[in-house]
Design an enzyme around this catalytic site. Structure first.
Site, PDB file in Angstrom:
ATOM      1  N   ASP A 110       0.851  -1.185   0.000  1.00 13.46           N
ATOM      2  CA  ASP A 110       0.000   0.000   0.000  1.00 13.46           C
ATOM      3  C   ASP A 110       0.892   1.242   0.000  1.00 13.46           C
ATOM      4  O   ASP A 110       2.117   1.142   0.042  1.00 13.46           O
ATOM      5  CB  ASP A 110      -0.955  -0.023   1.200  1.00 13.46           C
ATOM      6  N   GLY A 113      -0.069   5.363   3.262  1.00 16.22           N
ATOM      7  CA  GLY A 113      -1.182   6.180   3.753  1.00 16.22           C
ATOM      8  C   GLY A 113      -0.742   7.506   4.296  1.00 16.22           C
ATOM      9  O   GLY A 113       0.384   7.959   4.061  1.00 16.22           O
ATOM     10  N   GLN A 182     -10.720   7.518  -6.367  1.00 14.74           N
ATOM     11  CA  GLN A 182     -11.386   8.037  -5.176  1.00 14.74           C
ATOM     12  C   GLN A 182     -12.690   8.732  -5.599  1.00 14.74           C
ATOM     13  O   GLN A 182     -13.077   8.677  -6.746  1.00 14.74           O
ATOM     14  CB  GLN A 182     -10.462   9.012  -4.431  1.00 14.74           C
ATOM     15  N   ASP A 259      -7.921  -7.544  -0.973  1.00 10.78           N
ATOM     16  CA  ASP A 259      -7.052  -7.825   0.182  1.00 10.78           C
ATOM     17  C   ASP A 259      -7.792  -7.447   1.440  1.00 10.78           C
ATOM     18  O   ASP A 259      -8.665  -6.569   1.423  1.00 10.78           O
ATOM     19  CB  ASP A 259      -5.777  -6.980   0.116  1.00 10.78           C
ATOM     20  N   CYS A 297     -13.153 -29.329   3.112  1.00 12.87           N
ATOM     21  CA  CYS A 297     -12.120 -28.330   2.808  1.00 12.87           C
ATOM     22  C   CYS A 297     -10.823 -29.045   2.430  1.00 12.87           C
ATOM     23  O   CYS A 297     -10.504 -30.108   2.964  1.00 12.87           O
ATOM     24  CB  CYS A 297     -11.902 -27.431   4.024  1.00 12.87           C
ATOM     25  N   CYS A 299      -7.707 -27.734   2.726  1.00  6.78           N
ATOM     26  CA  CYS A 299      -6.501 -27.192   3.364  1.00  6.78           C
ATOM     27  C   CYS A 299      -5.779 -28.291   4.125  1.00  6.78           C
ATOM     28  O   CYS A 299      -6.336 -29.346   4.383  1.00  6.78           O
ATOM     29  CB  CYS A 299      -6.842 -26.009   4.279  1.00  6.78           C
ATOM     30  N   CYS A 302      -7.601 -29.660   7.172  1.00  5.93           N
ATOM     31  CA  CYS A 302      -8.903 -30.325   7.006  1.00  5.93           C
ATOM     32  C   CYS A 302      -8.889 -31.512   6.065  1.00  5.93           C
ATOM     33  O   CYS A 302      -9.743 -32.372   6.169  1.00  5.93           O
ATOM     34  CB  CYS A 302      -9.929 -29.330   6.465  1.00  5.93           C
ATOM     35  N   HIS A 335      -5.952 -22.426   7.517  1.00  5.12           N
ATOM     36  CA  HIS A 335      -7.281 -22.772   7.007  1.00  5.12           C
ATOM     37  C   HIS A 335      -7.969 -21.560   6.359  1.00  5.12           C
ATOM     38  O   HIS A 335      -8.489 -21.651   5.245  1.00  5.12           O
ATOM     39  CB  HIS A 335      -8.168 -23.328   8.127  1.00  5.12           C
TER      40      HIS A 335
END
Lengths: 392, 483
Positions: A110, A113, A182, A259, A297, A299, A302, A335
């Site tokens: 990012d 900011g 924006q 994100d 699942c 993952c 799991c 997970h």
């Protein structure tokens, strides 16, 4: 010859800039959803994509190797945090954030900011980080800000700052700078901002300022308004979005990248994201539940015991150690990250097979099995792109 | 059609321990030895060696996939008190671990509940290592244990039944230990005598009860002088070795081993597991010199939490009269901020192959959990390599010389570590009266941590110094974002 044949057989169209190629490989015939391949300096990523957030150059207890095993090929670092720790000098000395954290895939940062002083400082820091995708410094107001004049000023300032960012960016040949649209909830202002930003021809485009407490209906209108205006052959990134419903609806509205810290943060609070909603593993209910965190699942935690790499983790074990041993947080993080990435993988496959509307309906039935209490914002937004959730 | 094969031994269901090589010389009573401990279905453990110490069923900071991939550890210590707390919402609920279903990959409830990889040898004891002292004494048929929800009694029959259900590879029966006296002090002789008598009674009960044949028993050897527990120890040697019920000893203070060698030499045919919690490798070497085969080492977890990377090898590098080397590197020190070298030059662990000091320093500074994970991987790997070197030197008959060189080459104690530890949890300590008021809180208040850094949602005053902004209402921005 084979490659040529394949290219001719598909309807693939692509566009390249110095450090990025965007290849559109599928479009939903009903909604605006798209499937694409984004090639960045550290390899290829499939869109739509969810990008987990490794705020301080570490994904909350996972080794880079574990993160890689979830299928993640693009994650975030926060410029502000890396600017504080380890600091720009260290990043320069070590040779950038990839080397610093031992991550050989792509990074997005990012802008840092409002904590950073200037567009130039933001670019300088992101150049030191060496992220594959850098974000322009923008002037963010909460979308619900009541002062229209102030909102316009912020939008216009963001456009001017983009020019300064482009001028200050040292390595356009190896780092991509994305602009950020924006304009708050004012759709006309958003359109105007889109025109200005698109004219500056950055390799990718973000829609910013959202996920700040606005009504979900308004959020969807802004995303839909922007995607309508944006060039087809550039990636579109909606910043700060992470709830599964938001991801699925935003994909339907034509966005590609997302994100959010929520999936990894909520893991540390003992919450598991599943196709049936968020389950708090700290509840007494799960103390003697020997099922996987989520049935079906794939993952590592799991996947059925006996399958390659299966860890055979039960809800009971997560309950036993949630908020006690860090290992429980690591396992839930594994997970949750998997869940988010897999959701986008499934959306992508559905788009390529042109089955996306069916995927969306199945997804919402999973969350609202009675078919009754669908959130109205989702019903409305999806209706706008041709999916009728309430229909049979 | 048949294929000629070597005659195969049938899969044994019993634990096997053989001493391969020993430094025993004429006239010496006890000595360093190399052996192999093999439990059916588990990876054999070459000794001397160490086992990892778990907390609530997990090696702290290391997920099971990383244990399998990146650690050479072959055994793990579990404490029953980590699993038997009373649920505050559901007081009548039995501990869930007892009903955990098993599978081929997780052959006992202990494996399936904790997700421990099945190559790891599991060792069950009643109490954590090190145990939190209990203010309540033990009684004739029970000991006091500390769970996540407070102290409770654990009776000898409950413990037996737990061990039968959980089927650890090795169980250490209850010992009557003084757990209310300050650390480092020895019990009065009257108390010590009672400890021996009770433990003796309990072991008799233990062996007269039906216990799963898949669990081997390592009887406790108490941290009291040999003359006070000689009756108990001679019973172990005379009754339970011939009956094959006793498979090993869990020694609370290995300095007793020379006495065992003198008075009960048959006990030394058994594998000796040390629970003495040595604070440095010199002590480990001393206990190996007595004949200790296995160590449970809580030290490693503590070192990782302190932000230290172990940095010693056996044999020690040749020294040229230089001052002793530190046993560990304190990664919290600012001097490592730009150091892109591995934690230790010779180490081949995952942390050293994939990362460098600079990153781990950063993770500790930022209190990112991965810092402790990588240190755990490195520190367990360093300890594995240390024990590997010890095994070789015993075989080569150079152990005593190398031990002496090691003691000269390295500092006598671990550095303390200036870094902030992970948050302490309720099951890890018992706060002492007055501590809280005396400013000795175990953890910093949570809000301080949140102020420092919590993901990217930090509330930081907006200081966008761009001139335009300063002129036009930054205050409004701050107000707005609070809503």
């Amino acid at each position: 010859m084979w490659a040529t044949a394949r290219r001719m057989a598909s309807t693939t169209r692509s566009a390249s800039s110095a450090a990025l190629t965007f290849e559109l490989v599928g479009k939903c015939s009903t909604t605006r959803a798209r499937a694409s391949i984004l090639t960045l300096p550290h390899g290829q990523v499939n869109l739509p994509i969810f990008m987990p957030v490794a705020t301080q150059a570490s994904l909350k207890g996972l080794t880079p190797e574990q993160l890689e095993a979830t299928g993640c090929r693009l994650c975030l670092n926060n410029t502000y945090h890396l600017g504080l720790k380890p600091g720009q000098e260290v990043l320069d000395a070590v040779g950038g954030a990839h080397k610093f954290q031992g991550w050989n895939h792509n990074l997005l940062t990012d802008s840092g900011g409002p904590m950073l002083l200037t567009p130039e400082h933001s670019m300088s820091l992101q150049n030191s980080i060496g992220s594959d995708i850098m974000m322009q410094l923008d002037d963010v107001l909460v979308t619900t800000h009541p002062d229209k004049a102030r909102m316009r000023e912020a939008m216009e300032r963001s456009v001017r700052w983009l020019d300064r960012c482009i001028a200050a960016h040292k390595y356009p040949e190896r780092q991509n700078l994305f602009c950020i649209i924006q304009g708050g909830l004012d759709l006309e202002m958003r359109r105007e901002c889109c025109r200005e930003m698109v004219a500056r021809d950055t390799p990718g485009i973000a829609i910013g300022g959202l996920s700040g407490g606005e009504a979900k209906d308004d959020f969807c209108k802004v995303v839909a308004t922007c995607t309508e205006q944006l060039p087809e052959l550039k990636p579109r990134y909606v910043m700060g979005i992470g709830y599964p419903e938001d991801l699925v609806v935003s994909v339907a509205l034509g966005a590609d990248m997302f994100d959010c810290v929520w999936p990894t943060r909520t893991a540390r609070f003992g919450n598991a994201i599943t196709k049936h909603g968020v389950l708090n593993m700290k509840r007494e209910l799960y103390a003697a539940d020997f099922g996987p965190i989520e049935e079906g699942c794939g993952c590592q935690c799991c996947r059925p015991v006996g399958q390659e790499g299966s860890l055979g983790i039960t809800r009971a074990f997560i309950h036993h150690n949630a908020a006690k041993e860090t290992v429980a947080a690591h396992l839930l993080t594994l997970h949750n990250v998997w869940y988010q990435l897999d959701l986008m993988r499934q959306a992508r496959e559905a788009i390529i097979a042109d089955q996306f509307p069916a995927f969306v309906k199945k997804f919402f039935v999973g969350l609202y099995p009675d078919g009754q209490n669908y959130p109205s914002w989702a019903v409305n937004a999806l209706r706008g792109v041709g999916i009728e959730l309430l229909g049979r | 059609m048949t294929v000629d094969t070597e005659p195969q031994e049938p899969e044994s269901t019993a634990m096997r321990f053989e001493v391969v090589s020993s430094a025993l010389k004429e006239g010496t009573a006890a000595a360093a030895r190399v052996g192999r401990l093999a439990l059916p279905g588990r990876r054999p453990i070459d000794t001397p060696n160490f086992i990892a110490v778990t907390s609530r069923g997990t090696l702290p900071h290391v997920t099971p996939d990383n244990i399998s991939k990146h650690l050479q550890v072959s055994g793990a210590y579990f404490s029953l008190e980590d699993f038997v707390e009373k649920s505050q919402q559901n007081l009548s609920r039995p501990p869930p671990i007892f009903s955990a279903p098993t599978s081929t990959n997780h052959p006992t409830p202990l494996y399936s509940f904790t997700g421990t990889p099945s190559h790891i040898t599991t060792i069950l004891a009643a109490r954590r290592l090190p145990a939190v002292p209990s203010p309540i004494g033990n009684s004739t048929k029970s000991i006091s244990v500390f769970t996540n929800t407070g102290f409770q009694n654990l009776s000898t029959t409950d413990y037996l039944s737990a061990a039968s259900t959980l089927e650890p590879d090795i169980t250490i029966p209850l010992a009557d230990l003084t757990n209310n006296s300050p650390p480092g002090t020895s019990p009065t002789s009257k108390r010590a005598l009672r400890m021996a008598e009770r433990t003796d009674e309990w072991i008799a009960d233990w062996f007269s009860s039906p216990l799963s044949t898949s669990t081997s028993t390592f009887a406790p050897v108490l941290p009291i002088p040999y003359p006070i527990q000689w009756e108990y120890l001679s019973r172990l040697a005379e009754d339970y070795i011939p009956s094959s019920q006793l498979s090993g000893l869990a020694v609370h203070d290995p300095d007793i081993i020379p006495d065992l060698a003198t008075h009960q030499p048959s006990l030394l045919s058994l594998p000796l597991l040390s629970l003495s919690n040595p604070s440095n490798p010199h002590l480990i070497l001393r206990h190996i010199a007595h004949g200790t085969d296995l160590f449970a080492l809580p030290l490693i977890n503590a070192v990782s939490d302190a932000g230290l990377a172990l940095n010693f090898t056996f044999p020690a590098p040749p020294s040229s009269g230089s001052p002793p080397l530190p046993l560990a590197v304190d990664l919290s020190l600012p001097s490592f901020s730009t150091s892109v070298t591995p934690l230790s030059k010779s180490c081949t662990c995952y942390a050293c192959k994939s990362h460098h000091k600079s990153y781990i320093h950063h993770l500790l500074q930022a209190r990112e959990m991965l810092g402790w994970t990588l240190l755990q991987i490195h520190n367990h790997a360093t300890m594995s390599a240390f024990f590997g070197g010890i095994q070789r030197s015993i075989k080569d008959a150079t152990f005593e010389d190398e031990r002496l060189s090691f003691s000269r080459a390295y500092d006598s104690e671990m550095p303390a570590g200036v870094g902030e530890r992970p948050r302490m949890r309720g099951y890890q300590y018992k706060s002492q009266g007055g501590e809280e008021n005396a400013g000795k809180k175990k953890n910093k208040p949570a809000w301080q941590k949140e102020l420092a850094v919590e993901d990217d949602k930090v509330e930081v005053p907006e200081t966008d110094g761009g001139r335009e902004l300063q002129e036009k209402g930054v205050g409004e921005v701050v107000k707005g974002s609070g809503r």
